[in-house]
Design a protein around this motif. Structure first.
Motif, mmCIF file in Angstrom:
data_model
loop_
_atom_site.group_PDB
_atom_site.id
_atom_site.type_symbol
_atom_site.label_atom_id
_atom_site.label_comp_id
_atom_site.label_asym_id
_atom_site.label_seq_id
_atom_site.Cartn_x
_atom_site.Cartn_y
_atom_site.Cartn_z
ATOM 1 N N GLU A 159 -5.101 -4.215 -10.942
ATOM 2 C CA GLU A 159 -4.629 -2.610 -10.819
ATOM 3 C C GLU A 159 -3.742 -3.171 -8.970
ATOM 4 O O GLU A 159 -3.815 -4.244 -8.480
ATOM 5 N N ASN A 161 -5.041 -3.187 -6.026
ATOM 6 C CA ASN A 161 -5.004 -3.711 -4.542
ATOM 7 C C ASN A 161 -6.012 -4.879 -4.256
ATOM 8 O O ASN A 161 -5.692 -5.813 -5.693
ATOM 9 N N GLU A 195 2.951 1.033 -3.614
ATOM 10 C CA GLU A 195 2.392 -0.322 -2.728
ATOM 11 C C GLU A 195 3.912 -1.344 -3.248
ATOM 12 O O GLU A 195 4.030 -1.277 -3.859
#
Ligand SMILES: Nc1ncnc2c1ncn2[C@@H]1O[C@H](COP(=O)(O)OP(=O)(O)OP(=O)(O)O)[C@@H](O)[C@H]1O
Ligand SMILES: [Mg+2]
Length: 253
Positions: A159, A161, A195
Motif C-alpha cells: 500500500e 504508506n 502520494e
C-alpha cells in the motif's frame, strides 16, 4: 525455459488483482500459453480470471493420501501415474492460459511422498509454458516448497504508506531466508491516491527495494469487484490496466 513471475505481499494489498492484470497483459502481448498458479489457500484468482475451479492440488493430495491408506489406487495405476493424471485433471484450461489451484495447505499427516510427486510434475508441467504467473499468499509457503524452479521476477505489492513498504521489504527478506531462488525483485505500490512517486521510490530505496512501478487506486477495479466481473475483462484504458502494462514493459520483451 519459462519466465516465472511471482506476486507476493501482505493480505489485501492487491496481489490477486495485480496477478490477473499481469495475465491480462501477457495475453494481450501474445505471450501464450500462460501457466497461472493460485498459491493462496483462499482460492480466488479464478474469479478474477473468469473461470471455474473444480479440483485443487490440496484436494488431490488429501485424496491420494486417503486412497493409499485404504489401498484404493485405481487398478493398474501406479501412484506416480495416478498423481500425474490427477494433476492434469486439476488443470483448468482456458483461452490462452491454464490455471492450477493449490488450495488449502496440508493437515497433519505424512505428505512428503505426495508433495514430492506434485512438485516434480508441476515442474515438468511448467516447462510447457513461456510464462508462469503465481499469485501467492503472504507467507509464500508454496514458493518455499518448490525445489529447482527459479523465480525470474518477484513482485511484492504494498500500500502507499511507509509501514506497508517496510512490510514489503520484510517479505523480500523472507524470500531470501526461505532460500527461494529469485533473480529480480520489484516493489509495486498499489492503490496510489495522490502520494508522490518520488517519495514512494525514496522510501523503497531505504530498504534496497527497487520501485517497479505504481498502480493507482482505480474506480474500475472497485466497480468490477462489486459486479463480480473478472479483472481480466477491464478495458484497456483503465488506469490500473495501463499501469500494469507500463510495469511489464520493463521486464517483458
Ligand atoms: N488499484 C486498485 N484500486 C482499487 N481497488 C483495488 C486496487 N487493487 C485492489 N483493489 C481492491 O482491494 C481488494 C483487495 O485486492 P486483492 O484481492 O487483489 O488483494 P490480495 O492481496 O490478493 O488479497 P488477499 O491477501 O486476501 O489474497 C479487492 O476488493 C480489490 O478489488
Ligand atoms: Mg488474493
Amino acid at each position: 525455459m519459462s519466465f516465472t513471475i511471482a506476486v507476493a505481499g501482505k493480505g489485501g494489498t492487491g496481489k490477486t488483482t495485480i496477478s490477473s492484470l499481469i495475465i491480462r497483459d501477457l495475453l494481450k502481448r501474445g505471450k501464450k500459453p500462460i501457466f497461472a498458479v493460485d498459491a493462496d489457500a483462499n482460492v480466488n484468482l479464478n474469479e478474477q480470471l473468469g473461470v471455474e475451479v473444480e479440483k485443487t492440488i490440496g484436494g488431490v493430495r488429501e485424496d491420494m493420501l486417503q486412497k493409499v491408506g485404504v489401498g484404493e489406487m485405481p487398478s493398474g495405476m501406479t501412484k506416480e501415474q495416478y498423481m500425474e493424471y490427477e494433476l492434469q485433471d486439476s488443470l483448468v484450461e482456458a483461452e490462452g492460459f491454464d490455471l492450477l489451484v493449490m488450495g488449502r495447505p496440508e493437515g497433519p499427516g505424512c505428505y512428503c511422498y505426495a508433495n514430492n510427486l506434485l512438485r516434480r510434475y508441476m515442474e515438468i508441467l511448467a516447462k510447457n509454458y513461456p510464462y508462469v504467473v503465481i499469485d501467492n499468499e503472504a507467507g509464500m509457503e508454496h514458493l518455499s516448497r518448490r525445489t529447482t524452479q527459479k523465480i525470474d521476477l518477484l513482485l511484492v505489492v504494498s500500500e502507499p504508506n511507509p509501514i506497508s513498504i517496510m512490510t514489503a521489504a520484510r517479505i523480500r527478506d523472507l524470500a531470501k531466508d526461505l532460500k527461494i531462488d529469485v533473480k529480480k525483485v520489484g516493489l509495486i505500490v498499489n492503490r496510489v491516491n495522490g502520494e508522490s512517486p518520488e517519495i514512494l521510490k525514496a522510501e523503497a530505496e531505504k530498504y534496497g527495494l527497487e520501485l517497479a512501478g505504481i498502480v493507482p487506486a482505480d474506480a474500475t477495479v472497485v466497480e468490477y469487484s462489486w459486479q463480480r466481473r473478472p479483472a481480466t475483462k477491464m478495458p484497456d484504458d483503465a488506469p490500473s490496466v495501463m499501469a500494469v502494462t507500463g510495469i511489464l514493459d520493463k521486464f517483458v520483451a
